[in-house]
Design an enzyme around this catalytic site. Structure first.
Site, PDB file in Angstrom:
ATOM      1  N   CYS A 195      -2.431   7.340  -2.824  1.00  0.00           N
ATOM      2  CA  CYS A 195      -0.989   7.549  -2.709  1.00  0.00           C
ATOM      3  C   CYS A 195      -0.673   8.800  -1.892  1.00  0.00           C
ATOM      4  O   CYS A 195      -1.186   9.880  -2.165  1.00  0.00           O
ATOM      5  CB  CYS A 195      -0.392   7.671  -4.108  1.00  0.00           C
ATOM      6  SG  CYS A 195       1.389   7.890  -4.133  1.00  0.00           S
ATOM      7  N   GLU A 224      -0.818   0.589   7.945  1.00  0.00           N
ATOM      8  CA  GLU A 224      -1.903   0.380   6.987  1.00  0.00           C
ATOM      9  C   GLU A 224      -1.473  -0.347   5.718  1.00  0.00           C
ATOM     10  O   GLU A 224      -0.305  -0.309   5.319  1.00  0.00           O
ATOM     11  CB  GLU A 224      -2.523   1.732   6.624  1.00  0.00           C
ATOM     12  CG  GLU A 224      -3.142   2.424   7.825  1.00  0.00           C
ATOM     13  CD  GLU A 224      -3.766   3.767   7.507  1.00  0.00           C
ATOM     14  OE1 GLU A 224      -4.666   4.175   8.255  1.00  0.00           O
ATOM     15  OE2 GLU A 224      -3.364   4.416   6.525  1.00  0.00           O
TER      16      GLU A 224
END
Length: 351
Positions: free
Chosen positions: A344, A102
């Protein structure tokens, strides 16, 4: 021609993305072509963003057919594209072997900063307890062309160019050092994507031999360390890399970086209530920060599904206040894209 390129000649078409200009020249000469063709291909791939040989209109039909048969302009396949309410976009790519990884497009609120967070591996060799990628099976390193193409494909789809690229997606960049640095050099090259070195950030969880190599080679890129705990025992509980590279060794390498390269280092610090926060941890982090030229990015935990909870805004504010005596810049890093698992620590091919 290098052994790597020779191996690809024997097994199939030679991928030309992710090659340095010197390597492209070697390939062209080995194919019986003039070396200047390399610069034309390099410019076509990264400046004109060509994706097929037909777009190289200055090449003869014979040359295009020859290159079509021997060389590949392979590009990643987008298998999933998700858009967050906050403007963040997450892309799941598949390699030619079908392995998925990704990248994330992260625009700032005012649109002035546009960051692409890219992956360096499929999965990760490490087991950071707060990171979703660590729960995936490690399936290998990405090649330089697969790293560079994340940027090319994201920019094409969003219709805009990034101002910054960060190697903070899936994987440990320094466990794929050669391909990461080669990709970064192409992103930085004025004849390619022309991103300033200070707009490219390479992060590590603490691979000390990689840091030493980075220093020795005087790499020009921004550098970050995913620290996450200021105490070796506490760090070991959440980051298994502490077993191989002790915190003391890591901090010495960080000091050597700032001294020898005369550049500031960034410490990334995930805030986990009851684990990495509180006055004692803050005091230890202040002591570390005072010992070298650094800044601290604090990041509220995003992966609450691992049994921990995200800190409240008040807890974050109190922790930052405790860090202020360090006298270094402290940034409470926003983590957009939570609703699409793009924040994150959340990259794990989930939707």
């Amino acid at each position: 021609m290098t052994q790597e390129i020779l191996g690809e000649v024997q097994t199939g078409k030679i991928p030309l993305k992710g090659r340095t200009l010197k390597e492209l020249s070697e390939i062209m000469v080995s194919l019986g072509e003039k070396s200047f063709r390399a610069k034309q291909i390099y410019h076509g791939l990264y400046v004109n963003r060509y994706e097929s040989w037909e777009q190289f209109t200055t090449f003869s039909k014979t040359l295009k057919e020859k290159l079509e048969g021997l060389c590949s302009l392979t590009q990643l396949t987008v298998v999933k594209h998700l858009k967050s309410v906050d403007g963040t976009q997450k892309f799941t790519f598949a390699s030619e072997q079908g392995k998925e990884f990704e990248a994330v497009w992260i625009p700032s609120g005012d649109g002035g900063r546009k960051t692409i967070c890219i992956s360096s591996q499929v999965g990760c060799t490490l087991n950071c307890k707060f990171c979703a990628t660590a729960k995936l099976e490690f399936q290998g390193n990405l090649k330089a062309h697969e790293i560079v193409d994340q940027v090319l494909q994201v920019e094409k789809i969003v219709g805009d160019n990034a101002t910054n690229v960060v190697f903070m997606g899936m994987g440990e960049p320094f466990h794929n050092y050669f391909n990461v640095i080669r990709a970064a050099s192409i992103l930085h090259d004025p004849d390619a994507l022309n991103l300033g070195a200070k707009r490219i950030t390479i992060s590590t969880s603490g691979v000390v031999n990689g840091i030493r190599r980075f220093i020795e080679n005087k790499e020009p890129y921004n550098f970050a360390i995913s620290l996450n705990h200021p105490d070796p025992n506490g760090r070991l509980q959440i980051m298994d890399i502490e077993e191989k590279f002790a915190l003391s060794e890591l901090l010495q390498a960080a000091k050597d970086f700032t001294r020898e390269l005369k550049r500031r280092i960034t410490f990334e610090y995930v805030m986990i209530p009851g684990v990495s926060m509180g006055p004692e941890n803050a005091n230890k982090l202040v002591k570390i920060a005072r010992s070298l030229d650094c800044k601290i990015n604090v990041i509220p935990l995003n992966t609450e599904f691992f049994g921990w909870r995200r800190p409240t805004k008040q807890e974050v504010a109190e922790f930052i206040t405790l860090l202020e005596p360090a006298g270094v810049p402290i940034l409470n890093r926003r983590s957009p894209g939570k609703d699409i698992f793009g924040a994150c620590g959340m990259l794990a091919s989930k939707s």
